[in-house]
Enzyme design. Structure first.
Site, PDB file in Angstrom:
ATOM      1  N   LYS A 274     -31.660  71.744 -10.216  1.00 23.63           N
ATOM      2  CA  LYS A 274     -30.696  71.928  -9.118  1.00 23.63           C
ATOM      3  C   LYS A 274     -30.048  70.591  -8.775  1.00 23.63           C
ATOM      4  O   LYS A 274     -28.855  70.512  -8.507  1.00 23.63           O
ATOM      5  CB  LYS A 274     -31.387  72.530  -7.881  1.00 23.63           C
TER       6      LYS A 274
ATOM      7  N   GLU B  11     -21.712  68.858 -10.448  1.00 23.28           N
ATOM      8  CA  GLU B  11     -20.702  69.291  -9.463  1.00 23.28           C
ATOM      9  C   GLU B  11     -19.890  68.065  -8.969  1.00 23.28           C
ATOM     10  O   GLU B  11     -18.667  68.131  -8.867  1.00 23.28           O
ATOM     11  CB  GLU B  11     -21.448  69.972  -8.319  1.00 23.28           C
TER      12      GLU B  11
HETATM   13  P1  NDP Z   1     -30.365  72.883   7.844  1.00 25.40           P
HETATM   14  O1  NDP Z   1     -30.582  72.017   6.698  1.00 25.40           O
HETATM   15  O2  NDP Z   1     -29.348  72.490   8.860  1.00 25.40           O
HETATM   16  O3  NDP Z   1     -31.779  73.119   8.592  1.00 25.40           O
HETATM   17  C1  NDP Z   1     -31.867  73.754   9.828  1.00 25.40           C
HETATM   18  C2  NDP Z   1     -33.145  74.555   9.915  1.00 25.40           C
HETATM   19  O4  NDP Z   1     -34.281  73.712   9.749  1.00 25.40           O
HETATM   20  C3  NDP Z   1     -33.293  75.243  11.254  1.00 25.40           C
HETATM   21  O5  NDP Z   1     -33.805  76.523  11.028  1.00 25.40           O
HETATM   22  C4  NDP Z   1     -34.274  74.337  11.968  1.00 25.40           C
HETATM   23  O6  NDP Z   1     -34.992  74.983  12.989  1.00 25.40           O
HETATM   24  C5  NDP Z   1     -35.188  73.972  10.829  1.00 25.40           C
HETATM   25  N1  NDP Z   1     -36.005  72.804  11.089  1.00 25.40           N
HETATM   26  C6  NDP Z   1     -35.609  71.518  11.143  1.00 25.40           C
HETATM   27  N2  NDP Z   1     -36.654  70.704  11.380  1.00 25.40           N
HETATM   28  C7  NDP Z   1     -37.748  71.497  11.472  1.00 25.40           C
HETATM   29  C8  NDP Z   1     -39.136  71.244  11.683  1.00 25.40           C
HETATM   30  N3  NDP Z   1     -39.597  70.006  11.836  1.00 25.40           N
HETATM   31  N4  NDP Z   1     -39.969  72.299  11.694  1.00 25.40           N
HETATM   32  C9  NDP Z   1     -39.513  73.538  11.519  1.00 25.40           C
HETATM   33  N5  NDP Z   1     -38.214  73.845  11.300  1.00 25.40           N
HETATM   34  C10 NDP Z   1     -37.352  72.835  11.283  1.00 25.40           C
HETATM   35  O7  NDP Z   1     -30.052  74.380   7.393  1.00 25.40           O
HETATM   36  P2  NDP Z   1     -29.177  74.945   6.172  1.00 25.40           P
HETATM   37  O8  NDP Z   1     -29.247  76.409   6.327  1.00 25.40           O
HETATM   38  O9  NDP Z   1     -27.850  74.285   6.066  1.00 25.40           O
HETATM   39  O10 NDP Z   1     -29.986  74.502   4.860  1.00 25.40           O
HETATM   40  C11 NDP Z   1     -31.329  74.880   4.642  1.00 25.40           C
HETATM   41  C12 NDP Z   1     -31.814  74.235   3.355  1.00 25.40           C
HETATM   42  O11 NDP Z   1     -31.022  74.718   2.273  1.00 25.40           O
HETATM   43  C13 NDP Z   1     -31.657  72.712   3.328  1.00 25.40           C
HETATM   44  O12 NDP Z   1     -32.748  72.145   2.639  1.00 25.40           O
HETATM   45  C14 NDP Z   1     -30.385  72.497   2.549  1.00 25.40           C
HETATM   46  O13 NDP Z   1     -30.343  71.229   1.916  1.00 25.40           O
HETATM   47  C15 NDP Z   1     -30.459  73.632   1.561  1.00 25.40           C
HETATM   48  N6  NDP Z   1     -29.185  74.059   1.012  1.00 25.40           N
HETATM   49  C16 NDP Z   1     -28.082  74.150   1.812  1.00 25.40           C
HETATM   50  C17 NDP Z   1     -26.860  74.566   1.283  1.00 25.40           C
HETATM   51  C18 NDP Z   1     -25.681  74.679   2.161  1.00 25.40           C
HETATM   52  O14 NDP Z   1     -24.585  74.999   1.630  1.00 25.40           O
HETATM   53  N7  NDP Z   1     -25.795  74.476   3.461  1.00 25.40           N
HETATM   54  C19 NDP Z   1     -26.728  74.932  -0.138  1.00 25.40           C
HETATM   55  C20 NDP Z   1     -27.949  74.884  -0.850  1.00 25.40           C
HETATM   56  C21 NDP Z   1     -29.120  74.445  -0.296  1.00 25.40           C
HETATM   57  P3  NDP Z   1     -34.422  74.990  14.501  1.00 25.40           P
HETATM   58  O15 NDP Z   1     -33.430  76.102  14.550  1.00 25.40           O
HETATM   59  O16 NDP Z   1     -35.625  75.267  15.342  1.00 25.40           O
HETATM   60  O17 NDP Z   1     -33.819  73.659  14.774  1.00 25.40           O
END
Ligand code: NDP
Length: 475
Positions: A182, A189
């Site tokens: 990935k 990309e």
């Molecule tokens: P984010 O990366 O913005 O993560 C937010 C989420 O993480 C929320 O649900 C938040 O909970 C939770 N979180 C953060 N810290 C903690 C913690 N310490 N304990 C428990 N939960 C925690 O969300 P995305 O949906 O954008 O991405 C999710 C994953 O997917 C990431 O790893 C990202 O890199 C990957 N990804 C994203 C893509 C994209 O296009 N956005 C594409 C492909 C992969 P809370 O609501 O309580 O704050």
């Protein structure tokens, strides 16, 4: 317990993939650190399928059928470690934890090892396709124990994108392999986008085409060999007119590219593995240069010297740029697949490049017709030394090499930066060179550091007594 899968971390990616599972008929347990997100998802989309709400990790785990399958979609790094720890404490041997975030593959290797010691299966799954893909069908690259894929695979395959009836999901290999591929996917990309950017810049600055016309060029290219998601959306972005100013949107966007890190990780790994992934590296550096605001401002007055005039035959130059883009893209993919082969060897993953090309055909950001050719190339010769040597690509690149040279030469003569076009052509020329100046490098290394050299005419290592009578000795 009745959920076949659980999703914890319900930001955009997690919510959409949870909905995707539910729409495919699975009962999905939902959990998020702050319960507000869980409730918002249920309020807005709870009628799309069968969901089980939970507030605590214990409730969440209790809702899962055995072997339990829990997908983590939280921020990579410390957040992922925290969630893994609490899940692992609540789970039992044989259960499966899937990390669908963008984890660094070395973290995945570490986590898989630690969880295996506790009898838990850990699957590091690269997921590509952004928000839209998560909802309607992403490409999924799961790595982890083969045994876990038996129960998990069918679930993942049913929510993944599909091309010609083949799901864009396959077991990549052990531990960190899924996140590694990935990562390289994201690196490719970067390279793809940089090459598209260079093509756009030449059309704009050398030929002086209006943005709307450039959009048409990309739309036309998207009906041929370059047909791909990124070329398709390039045409759309270029065609977008800013409502406020009436200008093309691209002309009012600040020209400083951001990055979240996967491109940089790819290049770091390439350096460690000793693989010349130059296309991706140039793309990462080009983003960094674009964001060097102060330096760019200070350097704005540097002389360009005497610049050549633009080519007079517009249509020929457009075709040349197409050929340069295609050939450079082949180089970027060839290098990316080389890096995957090297990583696979280093970590003992046995990644199948043809299977990878197959699942990248749909769902992910680099999806393209092109990947069908890569799939065929590896089907024909699994031991292919370089994608550039697959008959199809070889022929295509050789047919375009004159155009490629004209583009790089014209860019230099007209003062337009083309780091990816230029370095890809240099890579091609270096690869096909009979003799490289590395012989001189070895001579110099021997001179100042007695690092020795090998000879073309006999085996062994040699050293010249540079500080003495300059005779040669066997090292
Ligand atoms: P984010 O990366 O913005 O993560 C937010 C989420 O993480 C929320 O649900 C938040 O909970 C939770 N979180 C953060 N810290 C903690 C913690 N310490 N304990 C428990 N939960 C925690 O969300 P995305 O949906 O954008 O991405 C999710 C994953 O997917 C990431 O790893 C990202 O890199 C990957 N990804 C994203 C893509 C994209 O296009 N956005 C594409 C492909 C992969 P809370 O609501 O309580 O704050």
């Amino acid at each position: 317990p009745q959920a076949q899968i659980g999703v914890t971390g319900l930001a955009v990616m997690g919510s959409n993939i949870a909905r995707n599972f539910a729409r495919n008929g699975y009962t999905v347990a939902l959990h998020n650190r702050s319960v507000a997100k869980t409730d918002a998802l249920l309020a807005e989309h709870g009628d799309e399928g069968s969901f089980i709400r939970s507030e605590t990790i214990e409730e969440f785990v209790a809702a899962l059928e055995r072997p339990r399958r829990a997908l983590i979609m939280v921020q990579a790094g410390a957040a992922t470690d925290a969630v893994i720890d609490s899940l692992a404490d609540a789970m039992e041997p044989g259960d499966v934890i899937i990390d669908g975030g963008n984890a660094l593959y070395t973290d995945t290797i570490r986590r898989e090892k630690a969880l295996a010691e506790r009898g838990l299966h850990f699957v590091g799954a690269g997921i590509s396709g952004g928000e839209e893909g998560a909802l309607n069908g992403p490409a999924i690259m799961p790595g982890g124990p083969a045994e876990s894929y038996k129960s998990l695979g069918p679930l993942l395959e049913s929510v993944a994108a599909e091309v010609d009836g083949v799901p864009c999901c396959t077991h990549i290999g052990p531990d960190g392999s899924g996140h590694f591929v990935k990562m390289v996917h994201n690196g490719i990309e970067y390279a793809d986008m940089q090459l598209i950017g260079e093509a756009y810049d030449l059309l704009r600055r050398v030929l002086g085409l209006p943005t709307a016309e450039i959009a048409d060029v990309f739309a036309r290219w998207n009906t041929g060999a370059l047909e791909s998601y990124l070329v398709e959306i390039t045409a759309e972005v270029l065609a977008q007119v800013d409502a406020e100013t009436g200008k093309p949107l691209v002309d009012v966007i600040v020209d400083e590219a951001g990055q979240k890190g996967t491109g940089r990780w790819t290049v770091k790994s390439a350096l460690d593995l000793g693989i010349p992934t130059t296309g991706i590296a140039e793309a990462v550096f080009a983003r960094a240069l674009s964001s060097s605001t102060e330096q760019r401002k200070a350097a704005a007055g540097l002389s360009a010297g005497t610049l050549a005039a633009a080519p007079t035959d517009k249509d020929t130059f457009i075709d040349d740029i197409h050929a340069a883009l295609y050939a450079s893209k082949v180089v970027a993919y060839a290098q990316g697949f080389d890096q995957i082969a090297a990583g696979s060897k280093e970590y003992g993953w046995d990644v199948d490049p043809g299977a990878l090309a197959t699942i990248w055909r749909g769902g992910c950001i680099i999806r393209a017709q092109f990947l069908n050719r890569i799939r065929e190339a590896y089907a024909e010769d699994p031991q292919l030394p370089s994608l550039l040597l697959a008959p199809y690509f070889r022929e295509a690149v050789e047919a375009g090499v004159d155009s490629w040279r004209r583009v790089v030469a014209t860019a230099a003569a007209t003062g337009i930066p083309v780091p990816a076009f230029g370095s890809s052509l240099s890579y091609y020329d270096a690869l096909r060179s009979d003799r490289l100046p590395a012989a001189l490098t070895q001579g110099l290394r021997d001179y100042f550091g007695a690092h020795t050299y090998r000879r073309t005419d006999k085996p062994g290592s040699f050293h010249t007594l540079w500080g003495g009578d300059r005779s040669e000795v066997t090292a």
